[in-house]
Design a protein around this motif. Structure first.
Motif, PDB file in Angstrom:
ATOM      1  N   GLY A 121       0.814  -1.216   0.000  1.00 18.62           N
ATOM      2  CA  GLY A 121       0.000   0.000   0.000  1.00 18.62           C
ATOM      3  C   GLY A 121       0.843   1.258   0.000  1.00 18.62           C
ATOM      4  O   GLY A 121       0.555   2.215  -0.725  1.00 18.62           O
ATOM      5  N   ALA A 122       1.907   1.253   0.783  1.00 19.09           N
ATOM      6  CA  ALA A 122       2.784   2.419   0.845  1.00 19.09           C
ATOM      7  C   ALA A 122       3.485   2.642  -0.491  1.00 19.09           C
ATOM      8  O   ALA A 122       3.631   3.779  -0.949  1.00 19.09           O
ATOM      9  N   ALA A 123       3.896   1.551  -1.144  1.00 16.36           N
ATOM     10  CA  ALA A 123       4.596   1.667  -2.423  1.00 16.36           C
ATOM     11  C   ALA A 123       3.683   2.223  -3.512  1.00 16.36           C
ATOM     12  O   ALA A 123       4.157   2.853  -4.462  1.00 16.36           O
ATOM     13  N   ALA A 124       2.388   2.001  -3.380  1.00 14.51           N
ATOM     14  CA  ALA A 124       1.444   2.489  -4.381  1.00 14.51           C
ATOM     15  C   ALA A 124       1.287   4.008  -4.321  1.00 14.51           C
ATOM     16  O   ALA A 124       0.913   4.630  -5.314  1.00 14.51           O
ATOM     17  N   SER A 125       1.592   4.597  -3.170  1.00 17.73           N
ATOM     18  CA  SER A 125       1.359   6.032  -3.025  1.00 17.73           C
ATOM     19  C   SER A 125       2.612   6.857  -2.780  1.00 17.73           C
ATOM     20  O   SER A 125       2.546   8.083  -2.787  1.00 17.73           O
ATOM     21  N   SER A 126       3.762   6.204  -2.565  1.00 22.58           N
ATOM     22  CA  SER A 126       4.964   6.942  -2.208  1.00 22.58           C
ATOM     23  C   SER A 126       6.214   6.146  -2.568  1.00 22.58           C
ATOM     24  O   SER A 126       6.197   4.916  -2.460  1.00 22.58           O
TER      25      SER A 126
END
Length: 133
Positions: A121-126
């Motif tokens: 999830g973090a990689a998808a936004s940052s």
């Protein structure tokens, strides 16, 4: 001369990668963190935005993964690192995709399933960063 050859053979045998007969894991992947932690773990591929920083990481290291100034994974064991020898194309000698999935460098961590989901999830936004321990 025979003693020198025997010593050389022993040194080469000690340096050769080993495969655990029970798990089939090679010595290149680092220690088996799931067994040490005593809980279910998954292997999570993580693309680090700064390939040079990811180049400092080796299997067996423990790292923190950061996204947007927050820690997403803490003290995660590294089990594999994509080889830069692939030049960012195709499959690296260690079987990992050396590129093609975006900029940066790919590392594989052993983490609990919930942490793997948080990393995704973090990689998808940052962009993700690595901090060595």
């Amino acid at each position: 001369m025979a003693a020198g050859l025997a010593m050389t053979a022993a040194a080469l045998a000690a340096a050769a990668p080993r495969t655990d007969p029970q798990s089939g894991r090679s010595g290149r992947e680092g220690p088996a963190p799931a067994a040490a932690a005593g809980r279910d773990m998954v292997r999570a591929p993580v693309r680090i935005a700064d390939a040079a920083a990811a180049g400092l990481v080796r299997p067996g290291d423990r790292v923190d993964i950061l996204a947007a100034a927050r820690v997403v994974a803490r003290a995660a064991p590294v089990v594999a690192v994509a080889s830069p020898a692939s030049g960012g194309q195709g499959v690296a000698p260690d079987g990992l995709d050396g590129g093609g999935g975006g900029d940066g460098a790919l590392i594989v961590l052993s983490v609990p399933p919930g942490t793997a989901a948080a990393l995704s999830g973090a990689a998808a936004s940052s962009p993700l960063a690595v901090a060595l321990r």
